[in-house]
Design a protein around this motif. Structure first.
Motif, mmCIF file in Angstrom:
data_model
loop_
_atom_site.group_PDB
_atom_site.id
_atom_site.type_symbol
_atom_site.label_atom_id
_atom_site.label_comp_id
_atom_site.label_asym_id
_atom_site.label_seq_id
_atom_site.Cartn_x
_atom_site.Cartn_y
_atom_site.Cartn_z
ATOM 1 N N GLY A 71 0.907 -1.187 -0.103
ATOM 2 C CA GLY A 71 0.063 -0.006 -0.146
ATOM 3 C C GLY A 71 0.647 1.329 0.132
ATOM 4 O O GLY A 71 0.441 2.143 -0.655
ATOM 5 N N LYS A 72 2.012 1.096 0.486
ATOM 6 C CA LYS A 72 2.747 2.435 0.546
ATOM 7 C C LYS A 72 4.245 1.960 0.289
ATOM 8 O O LYS A 72 5.069 2.069 1.260
ATOM 9 N N LYS A 73 4.479 1.947 -0.931
ATOM 10 C CA LYS A 73 5.904 1.544 -1.459
ATOM 11 C C LYS A 73 6.927 2.407 -0.939
ATOM 12 O O LYS A 73 8.256 2.020 -0.516
ATOM 13 N N LYS A 74 6.691 3.781 -1.100
ATOM 14 C CA LYS A 74 7.865 4.632 -0.792
ATOM 15 C C LYS A 74 8.297 4.675 0.654
ATOM 16 O O LYS A 74 9.398 4.949 0.907
ATOM 17 N N MET A 75 7.403 4.485 1.647
ATOM 18 C CA MET A 75 7.619 4.575 3.073
ATOM 19 C C MET A 75 8.327 3.169 3.538
ATOM 20 O O MET A 75 8.842 3.030 4.621
ATOM 21 N N ALA A 76 8.046 2.062 2.748
ATOM 22 C CA ALA A 76 8.480 0.821 3.230
ATOM 23 C C ALA A 76 9.726 0.801 3.429
ATOM 24 O O ALA A 76 10.404 -0.282 4.304
ATOM 25 N N TRP A 77 10.659 1.422 2.638
ATOM 26 C CA TRP A 77 12.293 1.111 2.654
ATOM 27 C C TRP A 77 12.787 1.603 4.211
ATOM 28 O O TRP A 77 13.633 1.041 4.678
ATOM 29 N N ARG A 78 12.121 2.533 4.797
ATOM 30 C CA ARG A 78 12.636 3.107 6.166
ATOM 31 C C ARG A 78 12.339 1.834 6.988
ATOM 32 O O ARG A 78 12.994 1.465 8.066
ATOM 33 N N TRP A 79 11.085 1.227 7.009
ATOM 34 C CA TRP A 79 10.734 -0.073 7.861
ATOM 35 C C TRP A 79 11.492 -1.016 7.636
ATOM 36 O O TRP A 79 11.877 -1.459 8.781
ATOM 37 N N PHE A 80 11.687 -1.326 6.525
ATOM 38 C CA PHE A 80 12.994 -2.341 6.201
ATOM 39 C C PHE A 80 14.148 -2.271 6.972
ATOM 40 O O PHE A 80 14.867 -3.050 7.507
ATOM 41 N N ILE A 81 14.781 -0.888 6.824
ATOM 42 C CA ILE A 81 16.090 -0.586 7.621
ATOM 43 C C ILE A 81 15.976 -0.724 9.009
ATOM 44 O O ILE A 81 16.756 -1.418 9.682
ATOM 45 N N ARG A 82 14.893 0.032 9.492
ATOM 46 C CA ARG A 82 14.692 -0.300 11.037
ATOM 47 C C ARG A 82 14.292 -1.663 11.495
ATOM 48 O O ARG A 82 14.939 -2.343 12.513
#
Length: 498
Positions: A71-82
């Motif tokens: 649903g939110k591809k652009k925000m997901a990268w930050r979550w992946f790093i965290r």
């Protein structure tokens, strides 16, 4: 364009899962012939511990990240790093604790030879959780080809290293060789992670998601934590059940009069042979469920309810059709499969008793995906918990009984899966009760969940004779007829409702 994309993605996932599981099956068969039933029993015990700890580390985050990324591809990268930092820390702690207390854990498992298996699996607790999280992120981006390629490479490396180490170390003892061979799990995970990393960094479209993005809001963080805990609690139940099986089944077999080595070997026959074959047909429904979940989530969030219902209907119909075919095949050829693969007639009888697994588990997986797409996770959690409770009761009370032993464990496994399936059916009926198509799905699933066990009972009661006798043939015809009539009835009802 949706249909061709869905078909292609499902075909890729099905092909990859089929190939990886086929490689795994081949490796398991060869390994079983090298280290025997007791060795494969220790193999299963160690993997039960590994799966339980792995679920504690990942905490359901890969699945939540996949849903969030869809649903939110652009925000997901930050979550992946965290999440990578959290999961890496947990994996290192689990690795150190497993190495330190491997001897104590082996005593808890009831066989000290599991010490070698546990120590060899410990490094995988660091890499495999990270790999699962990376795949969850790529699943949300619908990068199914990259995931499929990494899975094939991982399985190939794992099995190749496992068999090579086992062959090389076999002169030093079966248990030692089988245990050290599990280092292949770590090497396979490292290979797959590096492949995904290379494929992802080369994809210029994916790299755009790593640009400077706003920090996730507290509301998103709260949703992430709640969803991950809900999924973790649901999925933790299965590894917990496997761990309980590894502790209870061999212990109760010893209570029935078997030695520790005999009990471990019998546990290996059940979990390392019979269940392996019984669950193989569910690869098709697992592949479809894997790709369909993201489609269902998107359709539900975009309020495309007609698309959501049509996709749900198609997947359910595939699940029961494939389940019926697989159930009949295992029921007829169980003993031939067991003898060809493992040279075990006992495994053949267990496979025949578990022949309902492809249908029950296949439909259960699909209906669970539908409920999760609608964020109805509590239903599956409660049903799974209840099913595991009754399964443990069956294992504890039935296994020591005369003439039951492993069949008591089979009864527990089937009862657990059936309870979850019936709960999903009831939930779908109540959630879709205002739609005629929903009523048809719920009605059809209820009939088949009752009818197939009825057909199974008819077959069992009709044939205490071998399949080659006249009674055996008659019983198989009755059993097949019940399944065929139910299948035709359901297809007609759901077709007219659509």
């Amino acid at each position: 364009m949706r249909k061709p994309s869905l078909i292609r993605q499902t075909a890729v996932r099905l092909g990859a899962i089929t190939l990886t599981k086929s490689i795994g099956l081949l490796g398991r068969v060869v390994l079983t012939r090298m280290i025997g039933a007791e060795g494969i029993g220790l193999f299963q015990m160690a993997y039960a511990y590994f799966g339980f700890v792995l679920m504690l580390i990942t905490n359901g985050f890969p699945t939540v990240l996949a849903i969030y990324t869809a649903g939110k591809k652009k925000m997901a990268w930050r979550w992946f790093i965290r999440l990578s930092l959290w999961i890496l820390s947990g994996g290192i702690i689990a690795f150190i604790l497993t190495l330190t207390f491997a001897e104590e854990i082996s005593h808890v498992l009831g066989n000290t030879n599991s010490y070698y298996f546990l120590r060899a699996l410990a490094p995988a607790l660091v890499i495999v959780p990270l790999l699962a999280l990376f795949r969850g992120y790529l699943q949300g981006l619908e990068k199914y080809e990259a995931i499929a390629f990494s899975e094939i490479a991982e399985q190939f490396v794992r099995v190749t290293v496992m068999l090579a180490l086992c062959i090389f170390l076999l002169p030093q003892g079966d248990m030692f060789a089988g245990g050290i061979s599990m280092l292949g799990t770590s090497l396979g995970g490292i290979t797959a992670f590096l492949i995904l990393l290379v494929l992802y960094t080369r994809n210029s479209a994916s790299s755009t998601y790593k640009e400077t993005m706003p920090v996730p809001s507290k509301g998103e963080m709260s949703w992430f934590v709640r969803s991950s805990i809900a999924i973790c609690l649901t999925r933790l139940l299965i590894p917990l059940s496997d761990m309980a099986d590894a502790l209870i089944i061999p212990a109760r077999l010893q209570q029935a009069g078997y030695s520790s080595n005999e009990a471990t070997a019998m546990f290996g026959v059940l979990t390392g042979m019979a269940l392996l074959i019984a669950y193989m047909p569910t690869l098709a429904t697992a592949a479809l469920s894997h790709t369909m979940t993201m489609k269902l989530v998107s359709a539900w969030k975009e309020q495309q309810y007609n698309l959501f219902q049509n996709l749900s209907l198609k997947t359910v119909r595939f699940a029961w059709s494939w389940g019926i075919i697989s159930t009949l095949f295992l029921s007829v050829y169980a003993e031939e499969l067991a003898f060809f693969l493992f040279h075990s007639t006992e495994a053949g009888r267990l496979i025949k008793s578990l022949s309902l697994i492809p249908f029950i588990v296949g439909v259960r997986e699909i209906t669970t995906s539908i409920l999760w797409a609608k964020e109805q996770k509590k239903i599956t959690f409660a049903a799974t918990a209840i099913g595991i409770f009754f399964a443990i009761c069956c294992h504890y009370f039935l296994i020591p009984l005369p003439y039951m032993q492993l069949y008591g464990a089979v009864a527990g496994i089937l009862l657990m899966e059936l309870i979850v399936l019936l709960s999903n059916i009831c939930a779908l009926g109540s959630l879709l009760c205002k739609k005629r198509i929903g009523k048809m799905i719920a009605s059809a699933l209820f009939i088949i969940s009752v009818g197939i066990p009825l057909g199974f009972v008819i077959r069992a009661c009709s044939l205490n004779l071998s399949p080659g006798t006249l009674g055996g043939v008659l019983g198989m015809l009755i059993y097949g007829g019940v399944l065929l009539l139910i299948h035709v009835w359901m297809n007609q009802r759901t077709s007219t409702s659509a």
